[in-house]
Design an enzyme around this catalytic site. Sequence first.
Site, PDB file in Angstrom:
ATOM      1  N   ASP A   1      35.083  33.266  19.748  1.00  0.00           N
ATOM      2  CA  ASP A   1      34.505  32.758  20.992  1.00  0.00           C
ATOM      3  C   ASP A   1      35.671  32.383  21.921  1.00  0.00           C
ATOM      4  O   ASP A   1      36.833  32.732  21.640  1.00  0.00           O
ATOM      5  CB  ASP A   1      33.544  31.592  20.723  1.00  0.00           C
ATOM      6  CG  ASP A   1      34.269  30.348  20.213  1.00  0.00           C
ATOM      7  OD1 ASP A   1      35.499  30.411  19.976  1.00  0.00           O
ATOM      8  OD2 ASP A   1      33.595  29.311  20.045  1.00  0.00           O
TER       9      ASP A   1
ATOM     10  N   THR B   1      36.605  25.420  15.406  1.00  0.00           N
ATOM     11  CA  THR B   1      36.716  24.868  14.051  1.00  0.00           C
ATOM     12  C   THR B   1      36.694  25.951  12.984  1.00  0.00           C
ATOM     13  O   THR B   1      37.068  25.702  11.838  1.00  0.00           O
ATOM     14  CB  THR B   1      35.533  23.937  13.751  1.00  0.00           C
ATOM     15  OG1 THR B   1      34.322  24.706  13.867  1.00  0.00           O
ATOM     16  CG2 THR B   1      35.491  22.750  14.700  1.00  0.00           C
ATOM     17  N   GLY B   2      36.166  27.097  13.322  1.00  0.00           N
ATOM     18  CA  GLY B   2      35.913  28.161  12.350  1.00  0.00           C
ATOM     19  C   GLY B   2      34.544  28.055  11.719  1.00  0.00           C
ATOM     20  O   GLY B   2      34.025  29.033  11.171  1.00  0.00           O
TER      21      GLY B   2
ATOM     22  N   GLY C   1      31.342  27.476  12.995  1.00  0.00           N
ATOM     23  CA  GLY C   1      30.203  28.168  13.599  1.00  0.00           C
ATOM     24  C   GLY C   1      30.242  29.659  13.347  1.00  0.00           C
ATOM     25  O   GLY C   1      29.235  30.283  12.971  1.00  0.00           O
TER      26      GLY C   1
ATOM     27  N   ARG D   1      35.894  38.074 -14.034  1.00  0.00           N
ATOM     28  CA  ARG D   1      34.924  36.961 -13.942  1.00  0.00           C
ATOM     29  C   ARG D   1      34.594  36.639 -12.483  1.00  0.00           C
ATOM     30  O   ARG D   1      33.488  36.159 -12.189  1.00  0.00           O
ATOM     31  CB  ARG D   1      35.464  35.725 -14.663  1.00  0.00           C
ATOM     32  CG  ARG D   1      36.659  35.060 -14.003  1.00  0.00           C
ATOM     33  CD  ARG D   1      37.247  33.954 -14.876  1.00  0.00           C
ATOM     34  NE  ARG D   1      38.287  33.184 -14.208  1.00  0.00           N
ATOM     35  CZ  ARG D   1      39.542  33.593 -14.015  1.00  0.00           C
ATOM     36  NH1 ARG D   1      39.933  34.784 -14.452  1.00  0.00           N
ATOM     37  NH2 ARG D   1      40.418  32.820 -13.404  1.00  0.00           N
ATOM     38  N   HIS D   2      35.504  36.930 -11.602  1.00  0.00           N
ATOM     39  CA  HIS D   2      35.241  36.650 -10.179  1.00  0.00           C
ATOM     40  C   HIS D   2      34.199  37.618  -9.618  1.00  0.00           C
ATOM     41  O   HIS D   2      33.364  37.235  -8.800  1.00  0.00           O
ATOM     42  CB  HIS D   2      36.536  36.711  -9.375  1.00  0.00           C
ATOM     43  CG  HIS D   2      37.559  35.730  -9.853  1.00  0.00           C
ATOM     44  ND1 HIS D   2      37.352  34.377  -9.799  1.00  0.00           N
ATOM     45  CD2 HIS D   2      38.775  35.914 -10.444  1.00  0.00           C
ATOM     46  CE1 HIS D   2      38.414  33.750 -10.301  1.00  0.00           C
ATOM     47  NE2 HIS D   2      39.286  34.662 -10.702  1.00  0.00           N
TER      48      HIS D   2
HETATM   49  C1  RB5 Z   1      33.367  25.556  21.079  1.00  0.00           C
HETATM   50  O1  RB5 Z   1      33.564  24.437  21.862  1.00  0.00           O
HETATM   51  C2  RB5 Z   1      33.228  25.173  19.621  1.00  0.00           C
HETATM   52  O2  RB5 Z   1      32.064  24.450  19.403  1.00  0.00           O
HETATM   53  C3  RB5 Z   1      33.260  26.390  18.735  1.00  0.00           C
HETATM   54  O3  RB5 Z   1      34.417  27.109  18.992  1.00  0.00           O
HETATM   55  C4  RB5 Z   1      33.251  26.150  17.256  1.00  0.00           C
HETATM   56  O4  RB5 Z   1      34.184  25.186  16.873  1.00  0.00           O
HETATM   57  C5  RB5 Z   1      31.929  25.920  16.655  1.00  0.00           C
HETATM   58  O5  RB5 Z   1      31.763  25.868  15.431  1.00  0.00           O
END
Ligand code: RB5
Length: 144
Positions: A9, A68-69, A71, A133-134
């Site tokens: 994003d 944050t990774g 979403g 096993r994995h």
């Molecule tokens: C965007 O502001 C932020 O919410 C998005 O990049 C992400 O961190 C969501 O999980």
Amino acid sequence: METIAFASDHAGYELKEALIEYVNSKGYNVIDFGTHSEESCDYPDFAHSAAMAVEDGTAAFGIAMCGTGNGIQMTLNKHQGIRAALCWRPELAALAKEHNNANILVLPARFVSYDEAVAIVDAYLNAQFEGGRHQRRIDKIAVK
Ligand code: RB5
């Protein structure tokens, strides 16, 4: 050389562009599913296309990021053929490949520097799935 599907994003846009340049310099091909600017947008609009490209083999694997990774990882993992792993240290990225055969590496763009991200990507690229096993555990992940 293998093809990597990229998605982000707006929060991950700058890092995505930098990492595309980095993997290109290592000889990988890239399909960039966007986003294509820092304008505010919604990560699912780009994550689903990248996930489908990995699922259908158009890309060998993927690299994705949002702020944050979380979403984008949640979105990617809605696809049955995707194992997306959120990694903020190289050790996690290596283990995501070795133990989970992660087919999309996810980065928290607002919480890693460019140098840290490159180290994480390198750890993922250099690791090999261990199978055994994995594989048995991976076979139990899907909801039937
Ligand atoms: C965007 O502001 C932020 O919410 C998005 O990049 C992400 O961190 C969501 O999980």
